[in-house]
Design a protein around this motif. Structure first.
Motif, PDB file in Angstrom:
ATOM      1  N   ASN A 131     -11.435  23.133   8.342  1.00 56.72           N
ATOM      2  CA  ASN A 131     -12.436  22.291   8.994  1.00 56.72           C
ATOM      3  C   ASN A 131     -13.083  21.398   7.961  1.00 56.72           C
ATOM      4  O   ASN A 131     -13.242  21.776   6.805  1.00 56.72           O
ATOM      5  CB  ASN A 131     -13.459  23.148   9.751  1.00 56.72           C
ATOM      6  CG  ASN A 131     -14.506  23.775   8.873  1.00 56.72           C
ATOM      7  OD1 ASN A 131     -15.553  23.192   8.633  1.00 56.72           O
ATOM      8  ND2 ASN A 131     -14.239  24.986   8.393  1.00 56.72           N
ATOM      9  N   HIS A 134     -16.087  14.816   9.744  1.00 53.55           N
ATOM     10  CA  HIS A 134     -15.293  13.757  10.376  1.00 53.55           C
ATOM     11  C   HIS A 134     -15.002  12.580   9.451  1.00 53.55           C
ATOM     12  O   HIS A 134     -13.991  11.890   9.616  1.00 53.55           O
ATOM     13  CB  HIS A 134     -16.007  13.245  11.634  1.00 53.55           C
ATOM     14  CG  HIS A 134     -17.237  12.453  11.307  1.00 53.55           C
ATOM     15  ND1 HIS A 134     -17.237  11.080  11.232  1.00 53.55           N
ATOM     16  CD2 HIS A 134     -18.493  12.854  11.006  1.00 53.55           C
ATOM     17  CE1 HIS A 134     -18.455  10.662  10.904  1.00 53.55           C
ATOM     18  NE2 HIS A 134     -19.233  11.727  10.768  1.00 53.55           N
ATOM     19  N   GLN A 140      -8.872  15.298   5.307  1.00 52.63           N
ATOM     20  CA  GLN A 140      -8.024  15.183   6.497  1.00 52.63           C
ATOM     21  C   GLN A 140      -6.582  14.866   6.101  1.00 52.63           C
ATOM     22  O   GLN A 140      -5.638  15.425   6.670  1.00 52.63           O
ATOM     23  CB  GLN A 140      -8.559  14.091   7.419  1.00 52.63           C
ATOM     24  CG  GLN A 140      -9.889  14.450   8.043  1.00 52.63           C
ATOM     25  CD  GLN A 140     -10.533  13.282   8.755  1.00 52.63           C
ATOM     26  OE1 GLN A 140      -9.851  12.458   9.336  1.00 52.63           O
ATOM     27  NE2 GLN A 140     -11.855  13.212   8.697  1.00 52.63           N
ATOM     28  N   GLN A 150      -4.892  18.081  14.103  1.00 48.57           N
ATOM     29  CA  GLN A 150      -6.266  18.197  14.580  1.00 48.57           C
ATOM     30  C   GLN A 150      -6.246  18.764  15.989  1.00 48.57           C
ATOM     31  O   GLN A 150      -5.533  18.263  16.854  1.00 48.57           O
ATOM     32  CB  GLN A 150      -6.963  16.840  14.569  1.00 48.57           C
ATOM     33  CG  GLN A 150      -8.424  16.941  14.942  1.00 48.57           C
ATOM     34  CD  GLN A 150      -9.114  15.592  15.002  1.00 48.57           C
ATOM     35  OE1 GLN A 150      -8.672  14.629  14.404  1.00 48.57           O
ATOM     36  NE2 GLN A 150     -10.194  15.523  15.755  1.00 48.57           N
ATOM     37  N   GLN A 153     -12.928  19.406  17.727  1.00 43.71           N
ATOM     38  CA  GLN A 153     -14.056  18.882  16.964  1.00 43.71           C
ATOM     39  C   GLN A 153     -15.319  19.521  17.527  1.00 43.71           C
ATOM     40  O   GLN A 153     -15.358  19.936  18.671  1.00 43.71           O
ATOM     41  CB  GLN A 153     -14.118  17.363  17.020  1.00 43.71           C
ATOM     42  CG  GLN A 153     -14.162  16.764  18.391  1.00 43.71           C
ATOM     43  CD  GLN A 153     -14.054  15.244  18.350  1.00 43.71           C
ATOM     44  OE1 GLN A 153     -13.652  14.652  17.362  1.00 43.71           O
ATOM     45  NE2 GLN A 153     -14.419  14.608  19.437  1.00 43.71           N
ATOM     46  N   THR A 155     -19.900  19.923  16.682  1.00 43.33           N
ATOM     47  CA  THR A 155     -21.083  19.621  15.891  1.00 43.33           C
ATOM     48  C   THR A 155     -21.375  20.857  15.058  1.00 43.33           C
ATOM     49  O   THR A 155     -21.585  21.939  15.612  1.00 43.33           O
ATOM     50  CB  THR A 155     -22.278  19.269  16.804  1.00 43.33           C
ATOM     51  OG1 THR A 155     -21.897  18.166  17.623  1.00 43.33           O
ATOM     52  CG2 THR A 155     -23.501  18.904  15.989  1.00 43.33           C
ATOM     53  N   ASN A 156     -21.358  20.698  13.733  1.00 35.12           N
ATOM     54  CA  ASN A 156     -21.415  21.839  12.827  1.00 35.12           C
ATOM     55  C   ASN A 156     -22.854  22.147  12.404  1.00 35.12           C
ATOM     56  O   ASN A 156     -23.420  21.433  11.578  1.00 35.12           O
ATOM     57  CB  ASN A 156     -20.545  21.549  11.598  1.00 35.12           C
ATOM     58  CG  ASN A 156     -20.348  22.763  10.729  1.00 35.12           C
ATOM     59  OD1 ASN A 156     -21.046  23.753  10.854  1.00 35.12           O
ATOM     60  ND2 ASN A 156     -19.382  22.673   9.833  1.00 35.12           N
ATOM     61  N   LEU A 163     -20.440  15.874  12.976  1.00 36.84           N
ATOM     62  CA  LEU A 163     -19.193  16.014  13.698  1.00 36.84           C
ATOM     63  C   LEU A 163     -18.157  16.541  12.714  1.00 36.84           C
ATOM     64  O   LEU A 163     -17.982  15.989  11.616  1.00 36.84           O
ATOM     65  CB  LEU A 163     -18.749  14.667  14.272  1.00 36.84           C
ATOM     66  CG  LEU A 163     -17.420  14.679  15.031  1.00 36.84           C
ATOM     67  CD1 LEU A 163     -17.508  15.569  16.269  1.00 36.84           C
ATOM     68  CD2 LEU A 163     -17.039  13.258  15.415  1.00 36.84           C
ATOM     69  N   THR A 164     -17.492  17.623  13.092  1.00 34.86           N
ATOM     70  CA  THR A 164     -16.545  18.308  12.214  1.00 34.86           C
ATOM     71  C   THR A 164     -15.221  18.454  12.936  1.00 34.86           C
ATOM     72  O   THR A 164     -15.185  18.801  14.113  1.00 34.86           O
ATOM     73  CB  THR A 164     -17.111  19.691  11.823  1.00 34.86           C
ATOM     74  OG1 THR A 164     -18.336  19.483  11.111  1.00 34.86           O
ATOM     75  CG2 THR A 164     -16.152  20.472  10.953  1.00 34.86           C
ATOM     76  N   TYR A 165     -14.139  18.179  12.220  1.00 32.59           N
ATOM     77  CA  TYR A 165     -12.794  18.307  12.771  1.00 32.59           C
ATOM     78  C   TYR A 165     -12.195  19.638  12.358  1.00 32.59           C
ATOM     79  O   TYR A 165     -12.375  20.083  11.222  1.00 32.59           O
ATOM     80  CB  TYR A 165     -11.890  17.187  12.277  1.00 32.59           C
ATOM     81  CG  TYR A 165     -12.255  15.804  12.758  1.00 32.59           C
ATOM     82  CD1 TYR A 165     -12.985  15.593  13.926  1.00 32.59           C
ATOM     83  CD2 TYR A 165     -11.865  14.692  12.036  1.00 32.59           C
ATOM     84  CE1 TYR A 165     -13.305  14.316  14.357  1.00 32.59           C
ATOM     85  CE2 TYR A 165     -12.174  13.412  12.464  1.00 32.59           C
ATOM     86  CZ  TYR A 165     -12.898  13.233  13.628  1.00 32.59           C
ATOM     87  OH  TYR A 165     -13.218  11.967  14.053  1.00 32.59           O
ATOM     88  N   TYR A 167      -8.506  21.423  12.004  1.00 29.63           N
ATOM     89  CA  TYR A 167      -7.059  21.269  11.932  1.00 29.63           C
ATOM     90  C   TYR A 167      -6.449  22.660  11.928  1.00 29.63           C
ATOM     91  O   TYR A 167      -7.065  23.614  11.446  1.00 29.63           O
ATOM     92  CB  TYR A 167      -6.656  20.537  10.648  1.00 29.63           C
ATOM     93  CG  TYR A 167      -6.898  19.053  10.685  1.00 29.63           C
ATOM     94  CD1 TYR A 167      -5.833  18.178  10.836  1.00 29.63           C
ATOM     95  CD2 TYR A 167      -8.174  18.518  10.570  1.00 29.63           C
ATOM     96  CE1 TYR A 167      -6.030  16.796  10.868  1.00 29.63           C
ATOM     97  CE2 TYR A 167      -8.385  17.154  10.595  1.00 29.63           C
ATOM     98  CZ  TYR A 167      -7.309  16.297  10.747  1.00 29.63           C
ATOM     99  OH  TYR A 167      -7.514  14.937  10.775  1.00 29.63           O
TER     100      TYR A 167
END
Length: 180
Positions: A131, A134, A140, A150, A153, A155-156, A163-165, A167
């Motif tokens: 993670n 964004h 990434q 991915q 997503q 909100t961390n 905003l956090t992605y 994978y």
């Protein structure tokens, strides 16, 4: 007690020791290196990171490891796994932090690839996630180069509500097999 050591073409990746505090502090307290984290770490946070890593080796058989250049032994980063809740489930989360002086040289990918292989091999993880914020494009790109896709997503709350992605890659995807 045996200490886990992994090697790549250019890197030595090994378990932390208490004596690694000063080098780890240089990494985790650097504002540029840690700009995608809530803030650079203070001494207590560095100590907690080190202690948690050492405890996880004993309790889980893995953790975060120090990344060193094979050529000269220079400490350049941190890579490995944490087990914690992301969104709504506990994950084997792969993380990688390379000191900004060593960015754009492929060390993050090289260390993360070794850890990914160890995670699917010796640790027998079924899937591994990573993670990142964004806007952390370099992280990434490492995840994508590892074959991760991915998948979510959120909100961390641990990182300024950014905003956090997320994978992920499964063991089958990593070995090139089709999922059934």
């Amino acid at each position: 007690m045996l200490m886990l050591t992994m090697t790549t073409e250019r890197l030595l990746i090994r378990e932390y020791k208490e004596s690694d505090f000063d080098e780890l502090k240089v990494l985790l307290s650097d504002p540029e290196t840690m700009r995608f984290w809530p803030q650079p770490f203070d001494d207590d946070q560095v100590h907690n990171w080190l202690e948690r890593s050492i405890r996880n080796y004993r309790d889980l058989g893995y953790g975060r490891w120090g990344v060193f250049l094979k050529a000269n032994g220079k400490f350049v980063g941190d890579c490995g796994f944490l087990r914690y809740k992301i969104i709504d489930r506990f994950e084997s989360d792969l993380g990688y932090i390379i000191h900004h002086h060593y960015w754009h040289q492929g060390y993050g990918y090289e260390a993360a690839k070794a850890c990914l292989e160890y995670g699917f091999g010796s640790l027998q993880f079924d899937s591994i996630c990573a993670n990142m914020a964004h806007d952390h494009l370099a992280s990434q790109k490492v995840a994508e180069k590892l074959g991760m896709k991915q998948e979510a997503q959120f909100t961390n709350p641990r990182n300024r509500d950014l905003l956090t992605y997320v994978y992920r890659i499964s063991r089958n995807e990593a070995s090139g097999k089709e999922e059934n």
